[in-house]
Write a protein that holds these residues in place. Sequence first.
Motif, PDB file in Angstrom:
ATOM      1  N   TYR A 124      48.838 -98.294 -71.756  1.00 28.72           N
ATOM      2  CA  TYR A 124      50.095 -99.064 -71.320  1.00 28.72           C
ATOM      3  C   TYR A 124      51.101 -99.547 -72.209  1.00 28.72           C
ATOM      4  CZ  TYR A 124      45.719-100.998 -68.925  1.00 28.72           C
ATOM      5  OH  TYR A 124      44.855-101.305 -68.698  1.00 28.72           O
ATOM      6  N   LEU A 125      52.343 -99.245 -71.700  1.00 27.23           N
ATOM      7  CA  LEU A 125      53.717 -99.223 -72.551  1.00 27.23           C
ATOM      8  C   LEU A 125      53.508-100.377 -73.368  1.00 27.23           C
ATOM      9  CD1 LEU A 125      55.815 -97.556 -70.174  1.00 27.23           C
ATOM     10  CD2 LEU A 125      54.745 -96.911 -71.983  1.00 27.23           C
ATOM     11  N   PRO A 126      54.245-101.208 -74.578  1.00 30.99           N
ATOM     12  CA  PRO A 126      54.606-102.406 -74.820  1.00 30.99           C
ATOM     13  C   PRO A 126      54.606-103.167 -73.768  1.00 30.99           C
ATOM     14  CG  PRO A 126      55.836-100.206 -75.821  1.00 30.99           C
ATOM     15  CD  PRO A 126      55.040 -99.422 -74.895  1.00 30.99           C
ATOM     16  N   ASP A 127      55.247-102.866 -72.618  1.00 32.09           N
ATOM     17  CA  ASP A 127      55.772-103.984 -72.084  1.00 32.09           C
ATOM     18  C   ASP A 127      54.837-103.657 -71.300  1.00 32.09           C
ATOM     19  OD1 ASP A 127      55.611-102.504 -70.311  1.00 32.09           O
ATOM     20  OD2 ASP A 127      57.843-102.571 -69.641  1.00 32.09           O
ATOM     21  N   GLY A 128      53.554-103.444 -71.555  1.00 31.35           N
ATOM     22  CA  GLY A 128      52.467-104.236 -70.421  1.00 31.35           C
ATOM     23  C   GLY A 128      52.027-102.925 -69.661  1.00 31.35           C
ATOM     24  N   SER A 129      52.884-102.049 -69.221  1.00 31.34           N
ATOM     25  CA  SER A 129      53.597-101.327 -67.706  1.00 31.34           C
ATOM     26  C   SER A 129      52.210-100.464 -68.157  1.00 31.34           C
ATOM     27  CB  SER A 129      54.695-101.056 -67.807  1.00 31.34           C
ATOM     28  OG  SER A 129      55.474-101.563 -67.062  1.00 31.34           O
ATOM     29  N   ASN A 130      51.300-100.152 -67.626  1.00 27.79           N
ATOM     30  CA  ASN A 130      50.548 -99.163 -66.698  1.00 27.79           C
ATOM     31  C   ASN A 130      51.033 -97.890 -67.067  1.00 27.79           C
ATOM     32  OD1 ASN A 130      48.545 -96.844 -64.572  1.00 27.79           O
ATOM     33  ND2 ASN A 130      47.550 -97.855 -66.875  1.00 27.79           N
ATOM     34  N   PHE A 131      51.255 -96.872 -67.897  1.00 28.33           N
ATOM     35  CA  PHE A 131      51.458 -95.458 -68.297  1.00 28.33           C
ATOM     36  C   PHE A 131      51.176 -94.202 -67.443  1.00 28.33           C
ATOM     37  CE2 PHE A 131      52.111 -91.735 -71.779  1.00 28.33           C
ATOM     38  CZ  PHE A 131      53.333 -91.174 -70.869  1.00 28.33           C
ATOM     39  N   LEU A 132      48.991 -93.954 -68.229  1.00 24.31           N
ATOM     40  CA  LEU A 132      48.108 -93.387 -67.387  1.00 24.31           C
ATOM     41  C   LEU A 132      47.061 -94.295 -67.025  1.00 24.31           C
ATOM     42  CD1 LEU A 132      47.324 -90.466 -67.623  1.00 24.31           C
ATOM     43  CD2 LEU A 132      46.800 -90.231 -70.005  1.00 24.31           C
ATOM     44  N   ALA A 133      46.136 -93.445 -66.201  1.00 25.90           N
ATOM     45  CA  ALA A 133      45.365 -94.427 -65.680  1.00 25.90           C
ATOM     46  C   ALA A 133      43.946 -93.280 -65.120  1.00 25.90           C
ATOM     47  CB  ALA A 133      45.659 -94.782 -64.283  1.00 25.90           C
ATOM     48  N   SER A 134      43.322 -93.862 -65.080  1.00 21.97           N
ATOM     49  CA  SER A 134      42.042 -92.682 -65.139  1.00 21.97           C
ATOM     50  C   SER A 134      40.826 -93.493 -64.412  1.00 21.97           C
ATOM     51  CB  SER A 134      41.575 -91.642 -66.166  1.00 21.97           C
ATOM     52  OG  SER A 134      40.625 -92.191 -67.159  1.00 21.97           O
ATOM     53  N   VAL A 135      40.061 -92.498 -63.167  1.00 26.35           N
ATOM     54  CA  VAL A 135      38.979 -93.065 -62.994  1.00 26.35           C
ATOM     55  C   VAL A 135      38.739 -92.410 -62.668  1.00 26.35           C
ATOM     56  CG1 VAL A 135      37.693 -94.274 -60.487  1.00 26.35           C
ATOM     57  CG2 VAL A 135      39.978 -94.734 -61.948  1.00 26.35           C
ATOM     58  N   ALA A 136      37.171 -92.192 -64.177  1.00 25.00           N
ATOM     59  CA  ALA A 136      36.688 -90.389 -64.643  1.00 25.00           C
ATOM     60  C   ALA A 136      35.446 -90.095 -63.285  1.00 25.00           C
ATOM     61  CB  ALA A 136      35.701 -90.666 -65.455  1.00 25.00           C
ATOM     62  N   HIS A 137      34.607 -91.734 -62.583  1.00 21.84           N
ATOM     63  CA  HIS A 137      33.458 -90.728 -61.913  1.00 21.84           C
ATOM     64  C   HIS A 137      34.405 -90.136 -60.474  1.00 21.84           C
ATOM     65  CE1 HIS A 137      34.539 -94.605 -60.470  1.00 21.84           C
ATOM     66  NE2 HIS A 137      33.900 -94.250 -58.805  1.00 21.84           N
ATOM     67  N   GLU A 138      35.770 -90.298 -60.160  1.00 23.42           N
ATOM     68  CA  GLU A 138      36.406 -89.717 -59.411  1.00 23.42           C
ATOM     69  C   GLU A 138      36.775 -88.788 -59.656  1.00 23.42           C
ATOM     70  OE1 GLU A 138      36.044 -90.660 -56.031  1.00 23.42           O
ATOM     71  OE2 GLU A 138      35.247 -92.652 -56.097  1.00 23.42           O
ATOM     72  N   GLU A 139      37.310 -88.277 -60.579  1.00 23.16           N
ATOM     73  CA  GLU A 139      37.941 -87.409 -60.905  1.00 23.16           C
ATOM     74  C   GLU A 139      39.201 -87.124 -61.202  1.00 23.16           C
ATOM     75  OE1 GLU A 139      35.910 -83.458 -60.771  1.00 23.16           O
ATOM     76  OE2 GLU A 139      34.027 -83.537 -62.287  1.00 23.16           O
ATOM     77  N   LEU A 140      40.054 -88.703 -60.785  1.00 20.55           N
ATOM     78  CA  LEU A 140      41.412 -88.496 -60.519  1.00 20.55           C
ATOM     79  C   LEU A 140      41.818 -89.699 -61.946  1.00 20.55           C
ATOM     80  CD1 LEU A 140      41.021 -90.689 -57.124  1.00 20.55           C
ATOM     81  CD2 LEU A 140      40.983 -88.404 -57.389  1.00 20.55           C
ATOM     82  N   ALA A 141      43.037 -88.830 -61.890  1.00 21.27           N
ATOM     83  CA  ALA A 141      44.034 -89.377 -63.347  1.00 21.27           C
ATOM     84  C   ALA A 141      45.571 -89.112 -62.877  1.00 21.27           C
ATOM     85  CB  ALA A 141      43.912 -88.629 -64.625  1.00 21.27           C
ATOM     86  N   TRP A 142      46.236 -89.801 -63.433  1.00 19.95           N
ATOM     87  CA  TRP A 142      47.982 -89.757 -62.715  1.00 19.95           C
ATOM     88  C   TRP A 142      49.063 -90.042 -64.164  1.00 19.95           C
ATOM     89  CZ3 TRP A 142      44.381 -92.587 -60.750  1.00 19.95           C
ATOM     90  CH2 TRP A 142      44.321 -93.769 -60.574  1.00 19.95           C
ATOM     91  N   PHE A 143      49.674 -89.530 -64.207  1.00 21.33           N
ATOM     92  CA  PHE A 143      51.078 -90.747 -64.812  1.00 21.33           C
ATOM     93  C   PHE A 143      51.244 -91.517 -63.641  1.00 21.33           C
ATOM     94  CE2 PHE A 143      50.084 -86.872 -67.065  1.00 21.33           C
ATOM     95  CZ  PHE A 143      50.711 -87.355 -68.621  1.00 21.33           C
ATOM     96  N   MET A 144      52.030 -92.840 -64.000  1.00 16.20           N
ATOM     97  CA  MET A 144      53.704 -93.329 -62.918  1.00 16.20           C
ATOM     98  C   MET A 144      54.521 -93.227 -62.973  1.00 16.20           C
ATOM     99  SD  MET A 144      50.788 -95.502 -62.392  1.00 16.20           S
ATOM    100  CE  MET A 144      51.690 -96.478 -61.073  1.00 16.20           C
ATOM    101  N   SER A 145      55.105 -92.520 -62.072  1.00 12.33           N
ATOM    102  CA  SER A 145      56.153 -91.563 -62.046  1.00 12.33           C
ATOM    103  C   SER A 145      57.522 -92.557 -62.002  1.00 12.33           C
ATOM    104  CB  SER A 145      56.382 -90.593 -61.025  1.00 12.33           C
ATOM    105  OG  SER A 145      55.967 -91.733 -59.704  1.00 12.33           O
ATOM    106  N   ASP A 146      57.232 -93.693 -62.350  1.00 14.05           N
ATOM    107  CA  ASP A 146      58.917 -94.323 -62.715  1.00 14.05           C
ATOM    108  C   ASP A 146      58.682 -94.838 -63.346  1.00 14.05           C
ATOM    109  OD1 ASP A 146      56.795 -96.026 -62.050  1.00 14.05           O
ATOM    110  OD2 ASP A 146      57.408 -97.773 -62.148  1.00 14.05           O
ATOM    111  N   ILE A 147      57.934 -94.237 -64.751  1.00 12.27           N
ATOM    112  CA  ILE A 147      58.018 -94.727 -66.304  1.00 12.27           C
ATOM    113  C   ILE A 147      58.082 -93.058 -66.208  1.00 12.27           C
ATOM    114  CG2 ILE A 147      56.715 -95.166 -67.845  1.00 12.27           C
ATOM    115  CD1 ILE A 147      55.241 -97.408 -66.402  1.00 12.27           C
TER     116      ILE A 147
END
Length: 165
Positions: A124-147
């Motif tokens: 999470y960024l200093p303002d609390g916005s999600n920057f990078l997320a992952s769901v390991a058991h689904e083998e998914l990860a992503w960055f928020m493109s608006d950030i």
Amino acid sequence: MIRIREEPQGQVYEALLKFAATNCATFSLTWHMCRYKSTAHQIEKELTPFRVSQKITDNWPGTIQWNVTDQQPDPIHRRYRIARPKGILLRTYRVTPRSIDVLQTAGRLYAWLRPDRPEDLAFYLPDGSNFLASVAHEELAWFMSDICSEEEIVPHVHELRLSAK
């Protein structure tokens, strides 16, 4: 959303953590109500000094827990979800060189799976916005493109395979 197409491992995983650490103030992990192995207990012990919050929740980046009791099938996954009235423990930690060292011990992004480790590493960024997320058991990860953009990511994590989605 900018999807990570291949699991970051080894040096790519380390570069990903370094990139996230330079942009983010905190990260989170989910702790399910289950029996964890000693590796998870060690991670918990090492991260405790960096914990800034914890809460029981039914949602976090990439996941919403359905608290159904009538055994309705999940229309997307075509399987039944189990009622989870207590939710999941979401712990948030400060990004520091030492806390990032603890995350590096996994060696790869999708190693964050129970019972060996807590799950769903997110930054999470200093303002609390999600920057990078992952769901390991689904083998998914992503960055928020608006950030951030792919052009901002690639110079810092050269071998990371990305796709805009």
